[in-house]
Scaffold this active site. Structure first.
Site, short mmCIF file in Angstrom:
data_model
loop_
_atom_site.label_atom_id
_atom_site.label_comp_id
_atom_site.label_asym_id
_atom_site.label_seq_id
_atom_site.Cartn_x
_atom_site.Cartn_y
_atom_site.Cartn_z
N TRP B 322 1.11 -0.66 0.22
CA TRP B 322 -0.15 0.14 -0.04
C TRP B 322 0.72 1.47 0.13
CZ3 TRP B 322 -0.57 4.12 2.84
CH2 TRP B 322 -1.49 4.79 3.06
N HIS B 323 2.09 0.94 0.52
CA HIS B 323 3.05 2.27 1.14
C HIS B 323 3.53 2.89 -0.03
CE1 HIS B 323 2.16 1.70 5.09
NE2 HIS B 323 2.11 3.01 5.32
N GLY B 324 3.77 2.14 -1.39
CA GLY B 324 3.96 2.26 -2.06
C GLY B 324 4.48 0.89 -3.23
#
Lengths: 356, 492
Positions: B322-324
């Protein structure tokens, strides 16, 4: 008696609001005092970054009111080209150079407005250097005028229109502007940093500041450096110069302001080094377009326009030795152009002479 | 228009004035207009995408809410998940997966035919899609009814203080706030301003300042080794926390001034005494989202031990993703998954023996300190992967962390190390004074919230704190540096 409770609540609310507003003012006042003190402490670590601008403005504000007849506006092309002392001698009138580094038309407009608060020149010579008609966001050059101007509507206009929104806080608050000096300031407090600089000290002014806004540069440009930008280029191709819309708008405002104040506005383009000019025409811009753009404005507004680049191409007035770099005249070159222009203004039987 | 710019302050001031000037029943319209104006100032076409996503989700939620049949409800939910996750996939993950598949195909000498998309990631897409998904699942579960007013729902999705980087809000906690009648509450305004000031302090005086030094090392890690890598990683752990929690504080502060209460997002996470506690304190809105909408539906810990560990691992793997769209984030997430599994195993293994040993005694504070330091260390270690530009950089850093650790108590050596990243002893003052202020305020926050602590103090002390923070921001802040002004989490 029945109304008293609601009246009491109403005045109590009013009192609360008043106290809040007073507190806000007091908070801001203390903040401004702290910012003023800290800002000056940090600013005075500037050391060698002392500027001509503060000396120029200081000198300007100390001139007797309504004593200047000719004002020069523009970028470094103005303050390194037009020597007021030559104009004063040749024309017999008082002139002053209000040029500053990278002075765009928007800045020139507010500088002129401020100038007109104290002086009523008959002639304004505006150096039109196409390269400053852009929207580049340099801060340091804008601040040199802003800092030295006295509080006025012109200064307020300068703040709002010359600076970008993101630059307002730095323009207004010196502690923000000079915050990068904090490390040096700590060093200073520890006894190991730069020395402080006093405000105006004419014994220690920048050596090349001659006076009346004029700055001398004695250096003669190295031939290789003049065309360094185009080194290795073989294919000749040029593009059209893009005139920034905002700067063009302020150019027109300068023209309008001069008309309103019955000031004769003269447009001048100080020359760039001949070798640079030749190379620029091959590899960068079609200079005819640039010249024609300014000429069209001059014709439309019935203004005199002297383009020293084209004049130099025809008459060979300047050589590369008259330049300190590819686009600034050195002292020798400045004396030449000042003499040529002063002679031309005198011969043109300017308004100021007619009035005299 | 990021929070720490004068443009945003002008925009917010106008919104604030208009909001409290108009009649109560039209105020949501002012906020909705302001929110879309804010989004459009970034990109008009992605504002259209936001509006489209919002509209479809609104309709699907209404249909779902009307359905009595659970399989029909499920169909609508699946449609909504496909839409929102699909958007996220296309804009954020497609190129990453395409490149990964491409690498595999290349190794098998198979040409890759699908080109990458040249798309800019919509601002806040990771946050608003999760906010919508959470809302849709809550409607499906019957926790809330579908919102009837499209404008209010659109505002719930696009609310400008929190659309860029959260905190992610829940429908049942946030939607009703748009219907509340409110007068301007000066206490709330004051609390909001304090939070904004605190957020600015963390962002500008600490995070932006540290970014310069961290970027120097992490953008060229092969030029460095040993203690300098440890120092840069430690500084990054502070930078990331201050950047993200600073943003959250400002978002909560701006919302509070308008009379809204947003979910808190951070609770002094580096004071956690275990990795489990860390995740109850760090990015709370996201970690609770994953708990409620992924971990629990997967079975949570109500399944077999092995399955519950697998659930933890999946959740953290996806949290990393989700973060990247980069393997570094996936590895970071996987590391935290492993940490939690190990923590669970250790807890299980000792059968409460250690717990009994840990009952309050005269060494309790020392034990707490040791646990806090260990937790901070393993979290900071994992940040290496979070910050590194690629896996190979992270591996290099890990391999070279301890090459000169023997010199850590040598002041002269440490001095040279710090100068190596541009930190003179005078610059150290500028860096470590704000960190010290942060540490002190965090100690204070153990007993009170920040706003409670400040508001109850006498005027002179309150104003002293305000001036200290303001001038710390002004004098010590790392602004005027383009690379350091962007909020880190706004990239997600």
């Amino acid at each position: 008696m029945q109304n008293q409770p609601s009246l009491y609540i109403h005045s109590s609310k009013k009192l609360n609001h008043t106290i809040i507003i007073l507190k806000l003012f007091l908070f801001m006042a203390i903040f401004l005092l702290l910012d003023f003190w800290l800002g000056n402490e940090l600013k005075n670590i500037e050391g060698a970054k002392d500027t001509y601008a503060k000396y120029k403005w200081h000198e300007f504000y100390n001139m007797p009111e309504k004593s200047i007849d000719i004002v020069f506006l523009g970028s470094s092309h103005a303050y390194r080209s037009f020597d007021p002392f030559v104009f004063d001698k040749e024309i017999g009138l008082k002139s002053f150079n209000m040029g500053s580094p990278l002075q765009k038309p928007v800045e020139s407009y507010y500088v002129l407005k401020e100038t007109l608060e104290y002086q009523n020149p008959k002639v304004v010579v505006f150096d039109v250097y196409w390269a400053i008609f852009n929207n580049e966001k340099y801060f340091s050059t804008k601040i040199w005028n802003f800092d030295s101007m006295k509080p006025s509507t012109a200064k307020l206009g300068y703040l709002i229109n010359v600076f970008d929104t993101d630059q307002y806080l730095s323009a207004l608050f010196k502690s923000i502007r000079y915050h990068e000096n904090t490390s040096a300031y700590i060093k200073l407090l520890a006894g190991k940093g730069l020395t402080k600089v006093t405000e105006i000290d004419y014994n220690n002014k920048p050596q090349n500041y001659k006076g009346k806004g004029f700055v001398i540069e004695n250096k003669i440009a190295d031939q290789g450096d003049i065309v360094k930008e185009f080194k290795g280029r073989v294919k000749e191709s040029t593009s059209q110069f893009k005139w920034d819309e905002k700067q063009m708008r302020y150019f027109e405002k300068i023209i309008k302001l001069c008309k309103e104040k019955d000031i004769e506005l003269i447009l001048v383009t100080a020359p760039v080094a001949p070798s640079y000019f030749d190379a620029m025409q091959k590899y960068k811009y079609d200079y005819k377009d640039i010249h024609n753009k300014v000429k069209e404005i001059a014709l439309r507004n019935n203004l005199k326009y002297i383009d020293y680049n084209l004049k130099n191409s025809k008459e060979g007035l300047f050589s590369d030795k008259d330049f300190s770099d590819n686009n600034h005249l050195n002292y020798q070159g400045a004396q030449k152009i000042s003499f040529f222009l002063a002679k031309e203004l005198k011969e043109d039987n300017l308004k100021l002479y007619r009035k005299k | 228009m990021i929070f720490s710019t004068i443009r945003f302050v002008i925009f917010f001031s106008i919104t604030f004035l208009m909001y409290y000037t108009v009649k109560g029943k039209y105020r949501w319209l002012i906020l909705l207009s302001a929110s879309y104006f804010y989004y459009i100032s970034w990109s008009f076409k992605y504002a259209i995408l936001l509006l489209a996503t919002t509209s479809i989700s609104f309709v699907l939620a209404k249909f779902m809410d009307r359905e009595k049949n659970s399989s029909s409800k499920k169909r609508y939910l699946c449609l909504s998940l496909m839409l929102n996750l699909g958007i996220l996939f296309i804009f954020k993950y497609f190129n990453f997966f395409n490149d990964t598949i491409g690498l595999v195909l290349t190794k098998m000498n198979i040409p890759q035919i699908i080109p990458n998309f040249k798309l800019l990631m919509p601002l806040g897409v990771s946050f608003y899609t999760f906010q919508i998904i959470g809302y849709m699942i809550d409607v499906y579960r019957g926790k809330i009814r579908a919102e009837k007013n499209f404008g209010v729902f659109a505002l719930f999705v696009s609310f400008f203080p929190q659309i860029v980087a959260g905190p992610i809000q829940r429908g049942n906690e946030f939607l009703h706030q748009f219907y509340q009648k409110r007068q301007m509450n000066l206490v709330k305004v004051k609390e909001g301003l304090i939070l904004i000031l605190w957020g600015l302090f963390k962002k500008i005086a600490i995070s932006d300042k540290l970014a310069v030094y961290v970027n120097k090392v992490y953008d060229n890690p092969y030029d460095y080794s040993g203690i300098i890598l440890i120092v840069a990683t430690f500084l990054f752990s502070i930078q990331l926390y201050c950047d993200f929690s600073g943003y959250s504080d400002m978002a909560i502060g701006y919302a509070k001034i308008l009379g809204f209460e947003l979910k808190s997002n951070f609770d002094r996470p580096y004071f956690a005494k275990s990795i489990q506690e860390f995740w109850r304190r760090w990015h709370i809105s996201l970690s609770t989202w994953f708990r409620d909408y992924l971990y629990i539906p997967l079975g949570g810990n109500r399944v077999s031990r092995i399955r519950s560990y697998l659930n933890i691992f999946i959740v953290f793997l996806l949290s990393g993703l989700w973060h990247g769209a980069n393997w570094t984030y996936i590895v970071w997430g996987a590391l935290h998954g492993l940490y939690l599994i190990v923590f669970q195993l250790l807890k299980k293994a000792d059968n409460g023996y250690i717990l009994k040993k840990l009952q309050p005694n005269k060494f309790q504070k020392l034990k707490d300190l040791i646990h806090t330091v260990i937790t901070f260390s393993i979290v900071t270690f994992a940040w290496i992967f979070f910050r590194a530009n690629k896996i190979s950089d992270a591996i290099y850093i890990v391999k070279n962390l301890f090459t000169d650790v023997g010199y850590i108590f040598d002041i002269h050596y440490m001095g040279k190390v710090l100068i190596g990243i541009g930190l003179t002893k005078y610059d150290c003052f500028l860096v470590f004074i704000p960190i010290f202020i942060l540490f002190v305020m965090h100690i204070v926050q153990k007993e009170n919230t920040l706003t409670e602590f400040i508001i109850n103090k006498p005027l002179i002390i309150r104003w002293g704190i305000y001036y200290l923070l303001i001038f710390s921001i002004i004098l010590l802040g790392g602004y005027g540096n383009a690379e350091s002004t962007q909020f880190i989490y706004s990239q997600f």
